[in-house]
Design a protein around this motif. Structure first.
Motif, mmCIF file in Angstrom:
data_model
loop_
_atom_site.group_PDB
_atom_site.id
_atom_site.type_symbol
_atom_site.label_atom_id
_atom_site.label_comp_id
_atom_site.label_asym_id
_atom_site.label_seq_id
_atom_site.Cartn_x
_atom_site.Cartn_y
_atom_site.Cartn_z
ATOM 1 N N ASP A 804 0.822 -1.212 0.000
ATOM 2 C CA ASP A 804 0.000 0.000 0.000
ATOM 3 C C ASP A 804 0.857 1.263 0.000
ATOM 4 O OD1 ASP A 804 -2.281 -1.525 0.007
ATOM 5 O OD2 ASP A 804 -2.502 -1.491 2.192
ATOM 6 N N THR A 805 1.954 1.219 0.750
ATOM 7 C CA THR A 805 2.865 2.376 0.771
ATOM 8 C C THR A 805 3.477 2.601 -0.602
ATOM 9 O OG1 THR A 805 3.380 1.899 3.081
ATOM 10 C CG2 THR A 805 4.868 3.383 1.932
ATOM 11 N N TRP A 806 3.832 1.505 -1.260
ATOM 12 C CA TRP A 806 4.380 1.625 -2.616
ATOM 13 C C TRP A 806 3.335 2.158 -3.587
ATOM 14 C CZ3 TRP A 806 8.866 2.355 -4.333
ATOM 15 C CH2 TRP A 806 10.000 1.813 -3.699
ATOM 16 N N SER A 807 2.121 1.662 -3.467
ATOM 17 C CA SER A 807 1.055 2.138 -4.350
ATOM 18 C C SER A 807 0.833 3.637 -4.168
ATOM 19 C CB SER A 807 -0.231 1.368 -4.060
ATOM 20 O OG SER A 807 -1.271 1.821 -4.884
ATOM 21 N N ALA A 808 0.877 4.085 -2.900
ATOM 22 C CA ALA A 808 0.690 5.514 -2.618
ATOM 23 C C ALA A 808 1.839 6.339 -3.200
ATOM 24 C CB ALA A 808 0.596 5.730 -1.114
ATOM 25 N N ALA A 809 3.068 5.816 -3.115
ATOM 26 C CA ALA A 809 4.230 6.540 -3.642
ATOM 27 C C ALA A 809 4.141 6.687 -5.153
ATOM 28 C CB ALA A 809 5.515 5.824 -3.249
ATOM 29 N N VAL A 810 3.811 5.577 -5.846
ATOM 30 C CA VAL A 810 3.692 5.639 -7.310
ATOM 31 C C VAL A 810 2.583 6.611 -7.705
ATOM 32 C CG1 VAL A 810 3.098 4.320 -9.374
ATOM 33 C CG2 VAL A 810 4.644 3.339 -7.669
#
Length: 951
Positions: A804-810
């Motif tokens: 989820d953190t990666w999805s938010a960053a992208v």
């Protein structure tokens, strides 16, 4: 009969044939023809020792160019030492086609950057109109500084026009700090550059030269004797062949001794004439020579013995070595006497000087100085400065002003003699030094100027000089000295100063706060400058107040208010047509829009600002700065080709050293993102000599360390990245720069992730320090997107990845709209997910990242994505569905490859898409062609279409 029984023999002056050099001439011909065919400019550099035949080769190249239908223009740089003649080879080459170069001296020291830019553009236009044209410049090792600057401009400006610049120079007379050497280093990196290095002729070629010189076949012993003494140097061969018998006599210990031996065979009258000509310079007009020496027979003797050559309207030395040698052979008293006579004659008859007015003034100043007449040397130096200023020769103007300042203490009543005070000359010299990028010299000159002006009698003048000095200190990152200078200015004010003076001082303090990265102080002082400016009727102070206030608000994340105030500053600057140096409002408006992530508006503001600056004469330095900012933003937007064009345009603005360094920083970023790591490293190494991190502003330190870390990251040197990030966090702690370290923090956590994989464990001390710094990032969209990426990377470093953190960053980066960082985030996100066996989502991310990297031309990122895909066997191209049914006995894999063939993909692209080797693809393609009974890939695709249509 002379010493050693040697006398002068009557030989031809040079060979009527062009001997040897066929390979060099062929290379030059091929290069000039290539330039003409390509329609683009080129630079040909010809180097070699004195007398080796460089000028003769240039003449042949020019003749061939003219014979092929082109235009050839030639000029040479004279050896005038500390009194350079502005644009000397250009004036000679263009034969009066640029009237501005022939302007008589004015009545003021006019520092007009815009007029200089227009002059340079006019010269370029003359060459463009004459294309295809060859501009040959000889003896560039003696080039005056303004010619060096003009050539740097032309090499960029004429890239899109079939103009060949041929630069000829002695490679043994340029030390490391010589300005011409720096120019040559730039020219050799030109898109179309070629070099020709000349060496001595061979024994056979020397024999041919001696044959032509003597008019008869020389014996082999004579040829070898001359060759051994000359080492194939054509000039020395000519001198040796002129002895009787040819080549005989003791071997002189130096070239100068050989020339002197030849000259001393002249009659006493001819030798005197030759010495006078050597003092006059490389050329001398008929009228001037006749006034100096009435024995015309003696002059004819010098010509007959091939020491002087007739020209249109005068004489020149057969070779520069002869003039240099004869001048050095004069006794000091002889030199002074001849220089004084020349100065008297030229002062009364300036038309006898074979130069434009600025050149004539420089010659007169040189002669009076060499004559030792201090009062006349002083007035001549001031006159030469005014003349150089009139043709916008900034470097020569400064040189003449410094000569005048040095002479001032030695001349009684100098103020009355010159009609100016020394403080005025020093102040003007400081302005020119600043314009030329020599900040340290500008500071020294302005300090001395202030010491020459009585503060009690002229407080306003002292105030203005202090304000300038403070700005010079700022440009050299000497912030405490800048503050002290403004404090001194305030102390020297009278007890009840006019409101206008207080407004100017407040505006300077506001500007100082901006440059010191003190946004809160900039807001306070900006508001004060607005109030005082209105009260004192000083609109410039009010305008600076809006600039400082707007910058301070924008830095406090109050973007809308700050941008509005900065737009007011821009509007007022346009209405006021303020000083050509006042372009900060455009730069800070561009910066505020960028940090608000309004990138389209930021580029538009920078380009519009450049147009506005042209109207007030700041199109050079100011325009280059704005183009640099625009290029930087275009890189963020993924418009890399556009950034290239903007950088080239900025180079054509003739930027000073400070702005040139800023342009190189942008080039480093572009090179690294493209994967040109070698080029990026070379640029950074060059910048090491220009930017000192010990004295640079925090924002510059952050920029340089960030670029060094980014380059090291793509080189795989993650330990180096860790060290650079630690250095940045230590040095920039407590400065405003730490609010925008997001990109560097991302690089640091990327490095920590890679290092932890190698070590098999996490070292939290480094990662924790970076994460702590993330909390200090400002609220700007770009910095918050960096923060999101940092949090995702930090979770990976701790081995607790969070999809989820990666999805938010992208997602954040997609919203910000910087395609390279989006692709980088997608790649690292895929790496993280693959560690959790999320292959479907990872494949989509990798394909998106790969497409973006390909479109950008980001080869290093693209290679990293391909490695990840190969490691996990993920096809990077979208998997195409196979045909509906098998045809012609093709296997499923062959049908899959045939689908890619129909899409027009190469073996390499198919291999990357299917994660197999190109060799395997080649085998499959061979089988497909055999089964379909066709010989070409395109026919195979057509056969498949027909089979499917039949079906």
């Amino acid at each position: 009969m002379g010493a050693g029984g040697v006398v002068v023999s009557h030989v031809r002056v040079g060979s009527p044939r062009f001997i040897g050099r066929r390979e060099e001439l062929d290379a030059a011909r091929e290069f000039t023809e290539h330039v003409r065919r390509s329609g683009r400019g080129g630079v040909l550099l010809i180097s070699g020792a004195a007398g080796v035949g460089k000028s003769r080769l240039l003449a042949e190249i020019c003749d061939e160019h003219v014979a092929s239908g082109g235009v050839a223009l030639r000029g040479a740089c004279p050896p005038v030492g500390d009194y350079p003649i502005p644009y000397a080879p250009i004036v000679e080459a263009l034969h009066g086609h640029v009237a501005e170069l022939l302007s008589p001296p004015g009545h003021e020291l006019r520092l007009d950057p815009q007029a200089r830019s227009e002059l340079f553009e006019h010269v370029a236009t003359v060459l463009v109109d004459a294309a295809p044209v060859l501009l040959g410049l000889d003896d560039l090792h003696w080039a005056d500084p303004s010619t060096v600057s003009l050539l740097g401009f032309l090499s960029v400006r004429l890239r899109a026009t079939p103009v060949v610049l041929v630069c000829v120079y002695r490679d043994d007379e340029l030390d490391a700090g010589h300005p011409t050497r720096r120019l040559l280093a730039e020219l050799v990196r030109h898109d179309q550059a070629a070099t020709v290095a000349l060496h001595g002729l061979t024994l056979r070629e020397t024999g041919e030269q001696v044959l032509d010189l003597l008019g008869r076949t020389p014996g082999p012993v004579v040829v070898r004797r001359i060759f051994e003494r000359s080492q194939g140097n054509p000039f020395l061969t000519e001198v040796l062949a002129g002895m009787d018998p040819p080549g005989h006599g003791d071997v002189p210990p130096s070239v100068a001794d050989l020339v002197l031996r030849h000259a001393h065979q002249l009659s006493e009258s001819a030798l005197s004439a030759l010495r006078i000509a050597a003092v006059a310079g490389p050329t001398i007009s008929d009228d001037l020579f006749a006034a100096l020496w009435e024995d015309h027979a003696a002059v004819r003797e010098c010509v007959r013995c091939h020491l002087l050559v007739r020209t249109d309207g005068g004489y020149r030395f057969r070779h520069g070595l002869i003039a240099e040698t004869m001048y050095a052979d004069l006794l000091p008293a002889e030199r002074r006497r001849i220089h004084a006579t020349l100065a008297e004659l030229l002062s009364s008859n300036s038309q006898w000087a074979d130069d434009a007015p600025a050149g004539a003034a420089a010659q007169i100043a040189r002669h009076w100085h060499a004559a030792g007449d201090r009062p006349r040397a002083l007035t001549a130096a001031v006159h030469a400065a005014f003349a150089a200023a009139e043709v916008h020769a900034h470097e020569e103007t400064l040189r003449h002003l410094e000569h005048a300042v040095a002479l001032w203490p030695e001349v009684p009543d100098a103020d009355q003699l010159v009609g100016l005070d020394c403080g005025h000359l020093l102040q003007q010299a400081a302005l020119y030094a600043d314009r030329l990028g020599d900040g340290k010299r500008a500071i020294e000159l302005m300090r001395t100027a202030i010491a020459h002006v009585p503060s009690v009698r002229e407080p306003e003048r002292i105030l203005r000089m202090c304000l300038l000095l403070s700005d010079y200190h700022l440009c050299e990152s000497q912030e405490s000295e800048a503050v002290a200078t403004l404090d001194l200015a305030e102390q020297l004010l009278p007890s009840d100063p006019p409101a206008a003076w207080l407004a100017e001082l407040a505006a300077s303090r506001a500007w100082l706060a901006i440059r010191r990265d003190q946004p809160a102080e900039a807001r306070r002082l900006g508001a004060e400058a607005i109030t005082l400016g209105r009260a004192g009727g000083v609109w410039q102070a009010e305008q600076m107040g809006h600039l400082a206030l707007g910058h301070g608000l924008a830095e406090d994340d109050r973007h809308e208010e700050g941008i509005a105030s900065l737009r007011t500053a821009v509007r007022m600057a346009a209405e006021l047509a303020v000083s050509p140096d006042a372009y900060g409002e455009h730069l800070y408006l561009t910066s505020a829009l960028r940090h608000a992530n309004r990138l389209d508006e930021a580029v538009a503001a920078a380009l519009a600002g450049r147009v506005e600056l042209d109207a007030v004469g700041a199109g050079a330095t100011g325009g280059a700065s704005l183009l640099s900012s625009a290029a930087d933003i275009e890189i963020l937007r993924g418009n890399w080709d556009c950034a290239d064009r903007l950088l080239v345009e900025a180079d054509a603005c003739d930027p000073g050293s400070y702005v040139a360094a800023a342009l190189d920083l942008v080039r480093v970023r572009l090179a690294v993102l493209r994967g040109d790591l070698v080029g990026g490293r070379a640029l950074l190494s060059r910048l090491d000599a220009v930017i000192s991190l010990d004295t640079a502003r925090p924002s510059t330190v952050a920029r340089v360390l960030g670029l060094q870390a980014e380059l090291a990251g793509w080189e795989g040197k993650f330990t180096v990245v860790r060290g650079l990030v630690d250095t940045a966090l230590t040095r920039l702690a407590g400065t405003s720069a730490e609010r925008r370290l997001g990109g560097l923090l991302v690089l640091g956590l990327w490095a920590e992730d890679e290092l932890s994989v190698v070590a098999g464990r996490c070292e939290p001390v480094h990662a924790d320090r970076i994460v702590a710094a993330v909390s200090k990032l400002c609220a700007e969209p770009e910095q918050q997107a960096h923060a999101a990426l940092c949090h995702a990377l930090a979770a990976d470093v701790r081995r607790s990845p969070d999809p989820d953190t990666w999805s938010a960053a992208v997602s954040r980066w997609q919203h910000v709209g910087q395609p390279f960082v989006v692709a980088f985030a997608q790649w690292r996100s895929a790496e993280s997910l693959l560690g959790q066996s999320s292959s479907d989502r990872s494949a989509l991310l990798l394909r998106d990242a790969h497409r973006s990297a390909q479109a950008l031309g980001a080869s290093a990122l693209q290679a990293a994505i391909v490695r990840t895909a190969g490691r996990y066997r993920i096809p990077l191209a979208e998997v195409l569905p196979p045909p509906a049914a098998s045809h012609a006995g093709l296997t499923a894999r062959e049908l899959e490859i045939l689908s890619h063939l129909r899409a027009g993909r190469s073996n390499g692209e198919i291999a990357a898409a299917l994660v197999i080797s190109p060799k395997t693809v080649s085998v499959h393609v061979t089988n497909i062609l055999r089964k379909l009974k066709v010989s070409r890939r395109a026919d195979a695709a057509k056969a498949l279409d027909l089979l499917e249509a039949d079906r």
